[in-house]
Every structure is written in structure tokens, then in C-alpha cells.
Design a protein around this motif. Structure first.
Motif, PDB file in Angstrom:
ATOM      1  N   LYS A  17       0.853  -1.194   0.000  1.00  0.00           N
ATOM      2  CA  LYS A  17       0.000   0.000   0.000  1.00  0.00           C
ATOM      3  C   LYS A  17       0.894   1.251   0.000  1.00  0.00           C
ATOM      4  N   TYR A  18       0.863   1.968  -1.116  1.00  0.00           N
ATOM      5  CA  TYR A  18       1.745   3.122  -1.291  1.00  0.00           C
ATOM      6  C   TYR A  18       1.054   4.383  -0.787  1.00  0.00           C
ATOM      7  N   LYS A  19       1.744   5.080   0.120  1.00  0.00           N
ATOM      8  CA  LYS A  19       1.132   6.216   0.799  1.00  0.00           C
ATOM      9  C   LYS A  19       1.473   7.556   0.169  1.00  0.00           C
ATOM     10  N   GLU A  20       2.560   7.603  -0.613  1.00  0.00           N
ATOM     11  CA  GLU A  20       3.013   8.886  -1.151  1.00  0.00           C
ATOM     12  C   GLU A  20       3.728   8.659  -2.476  1.00  0.00           C
ATOM     13  N   PRO A  21       3.902   9.731  -3.252  1.00  0.00           N
ATOM     14  CA  PRO A  21       4.593   9.587  -4.539  1.00  0.00           C
ATOM     15  C   PRO A  21       6.045   9.134  -4.360  1.00  0.00           C
ATOM     16  N   HIS A  22       6.601   8.564  -5.419  1.00  0.00           N
ATOM     17  CA  HIS A  22       8.011   8.155  -5.482  1.00  0.00           C
ATOM     18  C   HIS A  22       8.318   6.969  -4.571  1.00  0.00           C
ATOM     19  N   GLN A  23       7.287   6.211  -4.189  1.00  0.00           N
ATOM     20  CA  GLN A  23       7.518   5.015  -3.378  1.00  0.00           C
ATOM     21  C   GLN A  23       7.674   3.765  -4.231  1.00  0.00           C
ATOM     22  N   LEU A  24       7.016   3.731  -5.382  1.00  0.00           N
ATOM     23  CA  LEU A  24       7.135   2.590  -6.281  1.00  0.00           C
ATOM     24  C   LEU A  24       7.896   3.014  -7.523  1.00  0.00           C
ATOM     25  N   LEU A  25       9.033   2.368  -7.761  1.00  0.00           N
ATOM     26  CA  LEU A  25       9.838   2.622  -8.952  1.00  0.00           C
ATOM     27  C   LEU A  25       9.793   1.361  -9.801  1.00  0.00           C
ATOM     28  N   THR A  26       9.229   1.478 -10.995  1.00  0.00           N
ATOM     29  CA  THR A  26       9.044   0.296 -11.822  1.00  0.00           C
ATOM     30  C   THR A  26       8.994   0.688 -13.285  1.00  0.00           C
ATOM     31  N   SER A  27       9.365  -0.228 -14.143  1.00  0.00           N
ATOM     32  CA  SER A  27       9.339   0.037 -15.578  1.00  0.00           C
ATOM     33  C   SER A  27       7.945  -0.277 -16.100  1.00  0.00           C
ATOM     34  N   GLY A  28       7.133   0.775 -16.235  1.00  0.00           N
ATOM     35  CA  GLY A  28       5.752   0.583 -16.644  1.00  0.00           C
ATOM     36  C   GLY A  28       5.557   0.585 -18.145  1.00  0.00           C
ATOM     37  N   GLY A  29       6.242   1.497 -18.832  1.00  0.00           N
ATOM     38  CA  GLY A  29       6.036   1.646 -20.265  1.00  0.00           C
ATOM     39  C   GLY A  29       6.782   0.629 -21.094  1.00  0.00           C
ATOM     40  N   LEU A  30       8.096   0.515 -20.868  1.00  0.00           N
ATOM     41  CA  LEU A  30       8.909  -0.411 -21.661  1.00  0.00           C
ATOM     42  C   LEU A  30       8.843  -1.830 -21.124  1.00  0.00           C
ATOM     43  N   GLY A  31       8.579  -1.986 -19.822  1.00  0.00           N
ATOM     44  CA  GLY A  31       8.531  -3.327 -19.235  1.00  0.00           C
ATOM     45  C   GLY A  31       9.879  -4.003 -19.276  1.00  0.00           C
ATOM     46  N   THR A  32      10.881  -3.367 -18.677  1.00  0.00           N
ATOM     47  CA  THR A  32      12.267  -3.790 -18.815  1.00  0.00           C
ATOM     48  C   THR A  32      12.660  -4.810 -17.752  1.00  0.00           C
ATOM     49  N   MET A  33      12.793  -6.067 -18.146  1.00  0.00           N
ATOM     50  CA  MET A  33      13.392  -7.050 -17.252  1.00  0.00           C
ATOM     51  C   MET A  33      14.847  -6.658 -17.021  1.00  0.00           C
ATOM     52  N   GLY A  34      15.295  -6.722 -15.762  1.00  0.00           N
ATOM     53  CA  GLY A  34      16.645  -6.300 -15.420  1.00  0.00           C
ATOM     54  C   GLY A  34      16.736  -4.872 -14.946  1.00  0.00           C
ATOM     55  N   TYR A  35      15.617  -4.175 -14.892  1.00  0.00           N
ATOM     56  CA  TYR A  35      15.610  -2.768 -14.454  1.00  0.00           C
ATOM     57  C   TYR A  35      15.904  -2.622 -12.962  1.00  0.00           C
ATOM     58  N   GLY A  36      15.399  -3.521 -12.152  1.00  0.00           N
ATOM     59  CA  GLY A  36      15.198  -3.251 -10.734  1.00  0.00           C
ATOM     60  C   GLY A  36      16.418  -3.045  -9.878  1.00  0.00           C
ATOM     61  N   LEU A  37      17.432  -3.905  -9.997  1.00  0.00           N
ATOM     62  CA  LEU A  37      18.543  -3.820  -9.052  1.00  0.00           C
ATOM     63  C   LEU A  37      19.362  -2.553  -9.267  1.00  0.00           C
ATOM     64  N   GLY A  38      19.642  -2.205 -10.525  1.00  0.00           N
ATOM     65  CA  GLY A  38      20.340  -0.948 -10.787  1.00  0.00           C
ATOM     66  C   GLY A  38      19.546   0.237 -10.274  1.00  0.00           C
ATOM     67  N   ALA A  39      18.233   0.237 -10.531  1.00  0.00           N
ATOM     68  CA  ALA A  39      17.377   1.334 -10.067  1.00  0.00           C
ATOM     69  C   ALA A  39      17.351   1.408  -8.543  1.00  0.00           C
ATOM     70  N   ALA A  40      17.351   0.257  -7.883  1.00  0.00           N
ATOM     71  CA  ALA A  40      17.353   0.236  -6.420  1.00  0.00           C
ATOM     72  C   ALA A  40      18.641   0.835  -5.872  1.00  0.00           C
ATOM     73  N   ILE A  41      19.761   0.539  -6.514  1.00  0.00           N
ATOM     74  CA  ILE A  41      21.039   1.118  -6.092  1.00  0.00           C
ATOM     75  C   ILE A  41      20.978   2.638  -6.224  1.00  0.00           C
TER      76      ILE A  41
END
Length: 560
Positions: A394-418
């Protein structure tokens, strides 16, 4: 004063307030890296394991902080390895500046070693790009790149600099960047009046929020409008956090894996108020039947999005937050008790649900929510785990969920998390990945370990490409072509080999303790969560069907 091109690059980064860059060096960009070395006390450089990781890290940094992310790469393959990350940022309107180097100007166009026309390659996936062939143009080009990346609808900008330009000398004078004003040029009074009229005449309004509401930080203004008109609110994947996910008026996500309450609410409403939504195919399903009982009011900063995928009855163009500030005082206070009662009924009759006894993706998401008190930054890769993270945290505020919505990029997450953790060190940052996605970017665990960036990588490990398998199961006669990953890769040993902590979870009873330990360690952690290969994401809308055709596991049982 006279500076060479590399010094100008670094001075311009300092002008823009850049404190961190992500990248990977090479021959063509050596001059810039040599200058960065001299300014390492002012600008931190994070050496990623792969240039794609650098572009995703810049993206995650930008999404988490609201600032422009910066990545660097050398010519040829270094530059092309940024392309997927640049395209990811472009599709999701993320402000990054990618700085690449190229062969010297006399060698351009001659198939020189490690030469690539990176501006030509990235033209369709950047907001703007440049190749700087004169050192005299370099400073203003970099300044323009940052301005373009940030203003209006944000997006990536690439600056390609030939190596001889990084060595050439010219006059440089520092410039303080002018503040970027929110776009209100095209907010017309007559559009606002028409929007207010539609809202005031509505008896069953429904608010749908998208990524534009997150980018504009319109959460406060959005809540004020919703409270005044007493309307239910759903969101897109990119709109998570623009409206509080624990508010009683919140109905969940819309679209292919949206809740029944939201999809049916959109279908039954008489006015759909779309804020920062681009009406992508995964949200609208069959466009000819989307919200067919409603008039549609579209608020968006980009005129290209108006009437692109869905024809609307009224539109207001401009920054969402500024529009809502002007619009809310113009609408009348309303109650809509009967309509809200209908929405509550839909939420009660069609709740999200899953098998409670075993270890499942939804169980992992709910436990992460409890352990982090709903305050973490959640990053995801793409697939079933992404949808579970959207549905059950449950997301309470903006910028809490970072995800590749448009391109759907597998492999996005760990680099983005760093990138997100570097930008927001005070936050717990957790990347949710599938085992297929993790294989694509697991080399970045070494990056996190090298700098002791304490990100938590949660691998939802079902030994298959889960979302593709789900489609094969439901629509392709259970022909599991190239989706089984049942091999001997050990993610715990892998994590340890790369310098992180690895833990395996096979039972739901092990989940809470492992997550609490991961949060408390202050080190990079990989959690290998073993779930069943045939767990599915529900609800679901078949591709091309109207969103009211949403079905879940109970509907499948009835058919049998």
C-alpha cells in the motif's frame, strides 16, 4: 577563465547540483574520468558492473529524488549499452542526462574503432540529444540538456562528446541555473470551467490517477479534490502513491491486473477524471469499450496524449498540481453517498485474495509492507512479482514505487534500487525481482557490495518465467515453450560470492524473521523466496478484452 572540455563537463555538473553519477569508463571518455577523479570529494562516481546498470541507477536516483539522474559511458558498445535504460526512462518520463564520449571529430563517420552514431541510435528514445563538435558549445549544451530533461514532461537527454572536444580549451564562465517553472501556459479558463461543469453535473464520478500525478507531486491537491467531490479513486501502475493506498476511497489498480472494484467502477461511472494518465493498452483493454458509460475529463501536461488512445470530452493541458489548485475551488462540494456505497460493495464482494497457508508472491508483499511499516521505497523488475507488488503493498506517497511501466524492462530493478538508495539513503529500499529478471542484472549485486549500498533484493523464485508461463497456461494450451528455468543456479551462494548476504526462504513461517534481519543488517542482501511455479496473478483481463471482463481464480473454477 580557460578550461578544457572535460573540466567544463565537471563544472557544469557542479552548476546543476549533481552529487552522484553512475557509469563505466573507457578510452574515449578517459579525459572526463580523469577530471572526475580530481573532484571526487564533490561528485561521487558509482562504478556499476555494466553500463545498463548505470542507466537504470540514474533512472532510480531520479525517480526517488525528483532530481535529474546522470550516467556516463564511453563510445561504441559503452554507449549502446545505455540504450535500454534510456528507453526505459523515456517511456516513463524520467529526467536523466546520459553523457557519452565518441571518437575524435576527424574520425567520425569513418567506422573508427568503437565508433557509433549514438545520437542517431537514441533519437527516437530521447526527449532531445546532441553531439558537441565544438568545445565552445559544450557548456551551454550541457545546461540545455538538464533544463530539457526536467521541464514540462520530463525525459532523458543524451549528450555525445568527441574525445578531442574533451581535450580542447575555451573560455568558461559559471552560470547559476534558472529555476524551472511548472507548465501552466496552456491552462485555459474555459477548459477549467468546462471541467468544473462536468464534475458538478456528475453523479458517479471516478478519479483515475497516473504517473503524471506522481511526477508533479500532486498528491495533496488530488486529495483535496477527492474529498470535496467524494469520488472513488483508482490508479495505474505508474500512478501508485499519488493517492494514499490506505484511504477508504481508494479502490486499487486499473487495467489488465487491476482490481474488479476499479475496473467495474470505471465501467459504471458517469464521469472519469483522468489525471496524468496516458491511457496505455494495459490500462484500457478494448479501447472502444473503455468507460463507455462515462464522459471523460483528461488532465495532462503533454498535448500529444490528449485524444491519442482514448477520445475525451474535455481536457486541461498543463502541470497536474497547478491545474488541480485552480480547478478544486471551482467545483461544488458533493456527497455521492449512493455511488460510494456501490464502490464499497464492489470492494467487499471482490477483494484481492490468495492462498494463505503457503509461501506466495502476495504473502511476501504483505509481509514486506508490515516489516517496513509501508514506508519503504519499493523497486520492481517486470512480471508477476511486479503486479503482486502493485496489488499488495500500500503506497502512501509519490516516489515510493519505482518500476518500468512503459517499456517493461526485465533487469531494471537492481540498478534502479542502487540509484534510489544512493539518492535516499535514509529509506529502506527493496527490489522485488523474479528469478528470470534477477538473472539479467544480478551482476549489480557486486556493485552494491563494493560500495556497501544496503539494498534488499527479494527474488520471487518459481524457477520459470512466471508471467509468460501464466499466459501459456491460460491461453496457449499449457505449451511451456522456453519458460522453464529449472536448473542448478543457487542464488544464495551467488549472493555470497558477489559479497552480499544470501538467505533462502521456503516456508511462510520463515518470512518475517528473514525480512527483519535483512532490514537490520545494513548490508546488501539477497532473499531467495521459493514459490510454486503455477502461482498466478489475479484478477486478469484477457488481451484486447474490455476491462469489465476481468476474471479471477473463482471465475475459472466456476467455468470448470
Amino acid at each position: 577563465m580557460k578550461l578544457n572540455g572535460s573540466q567544463i563537463v565537471v563544472e557544469c555538473l557542479k552548476e546543476q547540483g549533481v552529487d552522484t553519477v553512475f557509469g563505466y569508463p573507457g578510452g574515449a571518455i578517459l579525459n572526463i574520468y580523469d577530471e572526475l577523479y580530481k573532484h571526487s570529494n564533490e561528485i561521487t562516481h558509482i562504478l556499476t558492473s555494466h553500463e545498463q546498470g548505470a542507466s537504470h541507477a540514474a533512472d532510480g536516483y531520479a525517480r526517488a529524488t525528483g532530481k535529474v539522474g546522470v550516467c556516463l559511458a564511453t563510445s561504441g558498445p559503452g554507449a549502446t549499452n545505455l540504450v535500454t535504460g534510456i528507453a526505459t526512462a523515456y517511456m516513463d518520463s524520467v529526467p536523466i542526462v546520459a553523457i557519452t564520449a565518441n571518437v575524435g571529430v576527424p574520425l567520425l563517420g569513418k567506422d573508427s574503432f568503437q565508433e557509433i552514431d549514438i545520437t542517431g541510435v537514441t533519437m527516437p528514445i530521447t526527449k532531445h540529444n546532441y553531439i558537441v563538435k565544438r568545445v565552445e558549445d559544450l557548456a551551454d549544451t550541457i545546461r540545455n540538456a538538464f533544463r530539457i530533461a526536467k521541464e514540462g514532461r520530463p525525459g532523458p537527454v543524451l549528450v555525445d562528446i568527441p574525445k578531442d572536444v574533451t581535450a580542447a580549451v575555451t573560455e568558461y564562465e559559471a552560470v547559476i541555473p534558472e529555476p524551472i517553472e511548472r507548465k501552466t501556459d496552456y491552462v485555459r479558463t474555459e477548459d477549467l470551467e468546462e471541467a468544473a461543469r462536468l464534475i458538478n453535473e456528475s453523479r458517479k464520478p471516478f478519479v483515475l490517477v497516473g504517473g503524471g500525478a506522481v511526477i508533479s507531486d500532486a498528491n495533496k491537491e488530488l486529495k483535496e479534490l477527492v474529498e470535496k467531490i467524494q469520488a472513488p479513486v483508482g490508479d495505474t501502475l505508474m500512478g501508485k502513491g499519488a493517492f494514499d493506498g490506505i484511504d477508504e476511497k481508494y479502490t486499487g489498480m486499473a487495467g489488465m491486473h487491476g482490481t474488479k472494484a476499479t475496473n467495474l467502477g470505471i465501467t459504471e461511472c458517469d464521469l472519469l477524471i483522468a489525471v496524468g494518465v496516458r491511457f496505455s493498452d494495459r490500462v484500457v483493454g478494448n479501447a472502444s469499450k473503455f468507460a463507455r458509460n462515462a464522459k471523460i475529463l483528461h488532465i495532462d501536461i503533454d498535448p500529444a496524449e490528449i485524444n491519442k488512445n482514448i477520445m475525451v470530452d474535455c481536457s486541461v493541458q498543463g502541470d497536474a498540481r497547478e491545474i488541480l489548485k485552480k480547478l478544486t475551488p471551482m467545483v461544488e462540494k458533493a456527497s455521492h453517498d449512493q455511488w460510494l456505497a456501490r464502490i464499497r460493495e464492489l470492494k467487499e464482494v471482490y477483494p484481492l485474495k490468495y492462498e494463505q497457508e503457503t509461501l506466495t508472491g502476495p504473502a511476501v508483499m504483505e509481509e514486506i509492507y508490515k516489516v517496513t511499516d509501508g514506508d519503504a521505497i519499493i523497486v520492481t523488475d517486470v512480471g508477476q512479482h511486479q503486479m503482486w507488488a502493485a496489488q499488495y503493498y500500500k503506497y502512501k506517497e509519490p516516489h515510493q514505487l519505482l518500476t518500468s511501466g512503459g517499456l517493461g524492462t526485465m533487469g531494471y530493478g537492481l540498478g534502479a534500487a542502487i540509484g534510489a538508495k544512493v539518492g535516499r539513503p535514509e529509506k529502506t529500499v527493496i527490489n522485488i525481482a523474479g528469478d528470470g529478471c534477477f538473472r539479467m542484472n544480478m551482476n549489480e549485486v557486486a556493485t552494491a557490495a563494493r560500495y556497501n549500498i544496503p539494498v534488499i533484493e527479494v527474488v520471487i523464485n518459481n524457477h520459470v518465467l512466471g508471467m509468460v508461463r501464466q499466459w501459456q497456461n491460460l491461453f496457449y494450451g499449457e505449451r511451456y515453450s522456453a519458460t522453464i528455468l529449472n536448473d542448478s543456479v543457487d542464488f544464495v551462494k551467488l549472493a555470497e560470492a558477489l559479497g552480499a548476504v544470501g538467505m533462502r526462504i521456503t516456508k511462510r513461517s520463515e518470512l518475517k524473521e528473514a525480512l527483519e534481519k535483512a532490514v537490520s543488517l545494513g548490508r546488501p542482501v539477497v532473499l531467495d523466496c521459493q514459490i510454486d511455479r503455477d502461482d498466478k496473478v489475479f484478477p486478469m483481463v484477457p488481451a484486447g478484452a474490455p476491462i469489465e471482463d476481468v476474471f479471477d481464480q473463482d471465475d475459472l473454477k466456476k467455468e470448470k
